[in-house]
Enzyme design. Structure first.
Site, mmCIF file in Angstrom:
data_model
loop_
_atom_site.group_PDB
_atom_site.id
_atom_site.type_symbol
_atom_site.label_atom_id
_atom_site.label_comp_id
_atom_site.label_asym_id
_atom_site.label_seq_id
_atom_site.Cartn_x
_atom_site.Cartn_y
_atom_site.Cartn_z
ATOM 1 N N HIS A 1 -4.818 -5.611 -2.107
ATOM 2 C CA HIS A 1 -5.797 -5.710 -2.385
ATOM 3 C C HIS A 1 -5.808 -6.910 -3.259
ATOM 4 C CE1 HIS A 1 -2.487 -4.506 -5.277
ATOM 5 N NE2 HIS A 1 -3.086 -4.423 -6.037
ATOM 6 N N HIS B 1 -6.181 -7.677 -6.722
ATOM 7 C CA HIS B 1 -5.895 -7.811 -8.176
ATOM 8 C C HIS B 1 -5.197 -9.075 -8.261
ATOM 9 C CE1 HIS B 1 -5.811 -3.114 -9.092
ATOM 10 N NE2 HIS B 1 -7.061 -3.167 -8.787
ATOM 11 N N ASP C 1 -2.824 -10.180 -8.981
ATOM 12 C CA ASP C 1 -0.838 -10.527 -9.630
ATOM 13 C C ASP C 1 -0.482 -10.473 -7.726
ATOM 14 O OD1 ASP C 1 -1.943 -6.942 -9.854
ATOM 15 O OD2 ASP C 1 0.239 -6.993 -9.295
ATOM 16 N N HIS C 2 -1.780 -9.900 -6.872
ATOM 17 C CA HIS C 2 -1.803 -10.057 -5.680
ATOM 18 C C HIS C 2 -2.059 -11.416 -4.911
ATOM 19 C CE1 HIS C 2 0.427 -6.472 -5.712
ATOM 20 N NE2 HIS C 2 -0.180 -5.989 -6.514
ATOM 21 N N HIS D 1 -5.016 3.426 -3.846
ATOM 22 C CA HIS D 1 -4.676 2.570 -5.569
ATOM 23 C C HIS D 1 -5.806 2.091 -6.236
ATOM 24 C CE1 HIS D 1 -2.830 0.001 -7.662
ATOM 25 N NE2 HIS D 1 -3.516 -1.545 -7.262
ATOM 26 N N HIS E 1 7.077 -4.407 -7.112
ATOM 27 C CA HIS E 1 6.476 -4.265 -7.598
ATOM 28 C C HIS E 1 7.583 -3.701 -9.145
ATOM 29 C CE1 HIS E 1 2.266 -3.146 -10.017
ATOM 30 N NE2 HIS E 1 2.028 -4.398 -8.722
HETATM 31 ZN ZN LIG Z 1 -0.404 -4.670 -7.961
HETATM 32 ZN ZN LIG Z 2 -2.671 -3.472 -8.236
#
Ligand SMILES: [Zn+2]
Ligand SMILES: [Zn+2]
Length: 311
Positions: free
Chosen positions: A59, A61, A63-64, A137, A267
């Site tokens: 996804h 976001h 942090d990914h 999510h 995570h």
């Molecule tokens: Zn994340």
């Molecule tokens: Zn996320």
């Protein structure tokens, strides 16, 4: 298959943990699952090699995906020519394109962006597939399952040669491929006489960020390794639900229901810095298999279910 955990932190990195990224190497091919900020340095630190052919984004976001621009830029500096494919949830192609070209340049090598929805085969590798599955999510998200085909049964060479008197040669491969063979004396040998039952392939599942959900149970059925969101411990169960994440215990419950053999918790929230054994303990109280919380740089081999090694 060989797995390297490049980033095991939740939304915010710590000095010890990078944001999300997992490298999987399978028979010389390298697949990257998510690419949080700093992923390229983690690849250097842990010597995973840089020749990634496929990137799977769970996804969008930060942090990914914030590691993508840097990684692409380094490949560009290094005059990479080989194409790379980026698989990403449906509706996010534009944002991936924006990330790739954020410095104003198109990379020197072809980048294919492949949008996937739950149920799609993101990559058909011939003997294996990478399938997208549904996660939950609060963002458009998918998880990914690497699913290998069954392998041919074991060929009993001793029986073929000594008991049945078949000359080594083309007859062996015919039998191994499931075809009967007629011998000189007219006897017909059926493949089942010398070939064992098909042997199951491996299954490695990466959820990305998710609440506990049925999609994961299905995707992770009998998985050799399930890499699951475990952002929180039980003290923050409610918060996990509100933010679209799981607790270590919830990850363990999912792993149990799926019948997974090993569970990697990842995570992890900065809240639990230095307390990884707490999340492990909560998961182990529930999970029948082997549960662990990897550090950045931890590596793991995934053998075949029948115990055979193999890349
Ligand atoms: Zn994340
Ligand atoms: Zn996320």
């Amino acid at each position: 298959m060989h797995v390297t955990f490049l980033g095991t932190s939740g939304a915010v990195p710590t000095t010890m943990r990078n944001p999300s990224a997992v490298m999987v190497r399978r028979e010389g091919e390298r697949f990257l699952f998510d690419a949080g900020e700093g992923t390229q340095r983690q690849m250097m630190r842990f010597a995973t090699g840089f020749a990634v052919s496929q990137i799977f984004v769970s996804h969008l976001h930060g942090d990914h995906v914030l590691g993508l621009p840097g990684l692409i830029q380094t490949w560009d500096f290094n005059d990479r020519e080989e194409p790379v494919a980026i698989h990403t949830p449906a509706g996010t192609r534009r944002r991936i394109r924006d990330l790739i070209t954020v410095t104003g340049n198109e990379p020197s090598f072809p980048v294919r962006v492949n949008e996937v929805s739950p149920g799609d085969v993101a990559l058909d590798g011939g003997e294996f597939e990478v399938r997208a599955f549904e996660t939950d999510h609060r963002a458009t998200s998918v998880g990914y399952a690497i699913v290998e085909d069954d392998r041919k049964g074991r060929f009993d060479r001793e029986k073929a040669e000594e008991e049945l008197g078949i000359e080594p040669g083309p007859a062996y491969s015919k039998l191994h491929n499931g075809e009967p063979v007629e011998l000189d004396d007219g006897t017909v040998v059926q493949p089942e006489q010398v070939v064992g039952p098909p042997r199951p392939g491996r299954r490695v599942v990466y959820t990305g960020d998710t609440c506990p959900t049925e999609g994961v149970v299905e995707a992770a059925e009998d998985a050799d390794l399930l890499i699951h969101d475990a952002t929180f411990a039980e003290d923050r169960r409610e918060r996990a639900g509100q933010t679209g994440h799981s607790t270590a215990k919830q990850a363990a419950e999912i792993a149990n229901r799926a019948g997974a053999k090993r569970l990697a918790l990842t995570h992890v929230s900065t809240r639990y810095a230095g307390q990884s054994e707490r999340l492990e303990r909560e998961a182990r109280e529930v999970f029948d298999g082997e549960a662990f919380l990897p550090d950045d740089g931890d590596e793991l081999d995934v053998p075949f279910p029948d115990g055979e090694g193999g890349d």
